[in-house]
Design a protein around this motif. Sequence first.
Motif, PDB file in Angstrom:
ATOM      1  N   ARG A 145       0.829  -1.068  -0.055  1.00  0.00           N
ATOM      2  CA  ARG A 145      -0.062  -0.034   0.033  1.00  0.00           C
ATOM      3  C   ARG A 145       0.782   1.220   0.171  1.00  0.00           C
ATOM      4  NH1 ARG A 145      -3.778  -1.594   4.942  1.00  0.00           N
ATOM      5  NH2 ARG A 145      -1.903  -2.692   5.346  1.00  0.00           N
ATOM      6  N   LEU A 146       1.847   1.228   0.845  1.00  0.00           N
ATOM      7  CA  LEU A 146       2.890   2.424   0.850  1.00  0.00           C
ATOM      8  C   LEU A 146       3.533   2.232  -0.486  1.00  0.00           C
ATOM      9  CD1 LEU A 146       3.841   4.927   2.445  1.00  0.00           C
ATOM     10  CD2 LEU A 146       5.596   3.297   3.259  1.00  0.00           C
ATOM     11  N   VAL A 176       4.847  12.653  -5.861  1.00  0.00           N
ATOM     12  CA  VAL A 176       5.541  12.590  -4.604  1.00  0.00           C
ATOM     13  C   VAL A 176       7.145  12.535  -4.946  1.00  0.00           C
ATOM     14  CG1 VAL A 176       6.251  10.775  -2.740  1.00  0.00           C
ATOM     15  CG2 VAL A 176       3.791  11.134  -3.324  1.00  0.00           C
ATOM     16  N   VAL A 199       2.810   1.881  -3.445  1.00  0.00           N
ATOM     17  CA  VAL A 199       1.988   2.454  -4.620  1.00  0.00           C
ATOM     18  C   VAL A 199       2.142   3.864  -4.271  1.00  0.00           C
ATOM     19  CG1 VAL A 199      -0.349   2.779  -5.495  1.00  0.00           C
ATOM     20  CG2 VAL A 199       0.494   0.387  -4.833  1.00  0.00           C
ATOM     21  N   TRP A 200       1.936   4.643  -3.082  1.00  0.00           N
ATOM     22  CA  TRP A 200       1.985   5.965  -2.742  1.00  0.00           C
ATOM     23  C   TRP A 200       3.385   6.465  -3.280  1.00  0.00           C
ATOM     24  CZ3 TRP A 200       4.832   8.911   0.470  1.00  0.00           C
ATOM     25  CH2 TRP A 200       4.459  10.594   0.656  1.00  0.00           C
ATOM     26  N   THR A 201       4.537   5.843  -2.967  1.00  0.00           N
ATOM     27  CA  THR A 201       5.639   6.560  -3.258  1.00  0.00           C
ATOM     28  C   THR A 201       5.969   6.515  -4.701  1.00  0.00           C
ATOM     29  OG1 THR A 201       6.668   4.263  -2.986  1.00  0.00           O
ATOM     30  CG2 THR A 201       6.701   5.567  -0.949  1.00  0.00           C
ATOM     31  N   ARG A 202       5.168   5.647  -5.396  1.00  0.00           N
ATOM     32  CA  ARG A 202       5.597   5.671  -6.984  1.00  0.00           C
ATOM     33  C   ARG A 202       4.985   6.803  -7.699  1.00  0.00           C
ATOM     34  NH1 ARG A 202       5.286  -1.014  -8.016  1.00  0.00           N
ATOM     35  NH2 ARG A 202       7.256  -1.422  -7.132  1.00  0.00           N
ATOM     36  N   ARG A 203       4.252   7.143  -6.807  1.00  0.00           N
ATOM     37  CA  ARG A 203       3.363   8.567  -7.601  1.00  0.00           C
ATOM     38  C   ARG A 203       4.286   9.725  -7.866  1.00  0.00           C
ATOM     39  NH1 ARG A 203      -1.888   9.921  -3.525  1.00  0.00           N
ATOM     40  NH2 ARG A 203      -2.887   7.566  -3.813  1.00  0.00           N
TER      41      ARG A 203
END
Length: 252
Positions: free
Chosen positions: A200-201, A210, A203-207
Motif C-alpha cells: 500500500r505504501l 511524490v 503504490v504511494w511512493t511511486r506517484r
Amino acid sequence: MIGLLGGVHCVGMCGGIVSAFSVASPKRPFPVPVTSGSGTLNPASAAVFDDALRVTAYNAGRIGSYAIAGAIAGGIAQGVRTLTFMSSLQVGGYWLANLMLVVLGLYLMDAWRGLAHLESAGRVVWRRVQPLTKFLLPVDSVAKAFALGGLWGWVPCGMVYSVLLTAMLSGSAASGAAVMLAFGAGTLPVLLTMGMLGSRLQVWTRRRGVRITSGLIVLAFGILGLYRAANGLSLGWLDALCLTPPAALGAH
C-alpha cells in the motif's frame, strides 16, 4: 531530511525485503511474552508485534552499517587532512558532494538516472556480501532480521553514496558516523511503515508527484551549496540547508 525525502527510493531498494516481514508471521510460537492490561495478547496482536520487532531490528542493522561506513569515510579524511594537498581535496570534495545532491535530486525525480551507473559499480562489493544472506533466510527471528539489515546496508545505492561523501567531508570518524546515523534515521519513517503496510505504501511512493516533490527539494539543497561554493558567501539561515564548506572556501 535527505533520508526522509529519499525514502521513495529506499522503497525500491529495500522495500521488497522489508515488506516481506508483513506478509505472514512465522509459523512458530511467539518468542517474547507479550501482555497487556487484560493479560496475554491474542495471536493476531502477537504476530503484529513480532513483525514490528523484526522490521525494527532489520532497520537497526541497516543503519548500523551506514554508521560504520560513515566512520570509515570520515576516518580516512581525518587521517590525511594534515597533508599539504588536503585543503584542495576539501574544496573539490565540497563541490562534488553538492553535485551529488543535484544528481540525487534528478534521480529521485526520474529525470536522469546517472546514479544507476554508480550503483552498478558498487555491485562488486555486494557480490561478496550477498552469499551470506542465504544463512539468514527465512527471517524468522529478531537476530536474523538485525543481521540481514546489517548486510543489506552494503547494497549498492546511489543515495547512500551521495551522503557518504558528505560523511567523508565531516572531518572525523565520529562525525562521519553521526552523518550516516542521521541519514539512516531519516529513512526510518518510510521503511518502518513499509514493513507494516507493505504494497500500500509502495503504490504511494511511486506517484509522480511524490517523487518530483522529493527530488526538487534535494535538488535545491545541491544548488544552494554550489552557489555558496562559487561565491564564497554566507546565506544566513539558508546555511542550515547546505553542507558546511571547509575554511578554504572563506566561509565561517
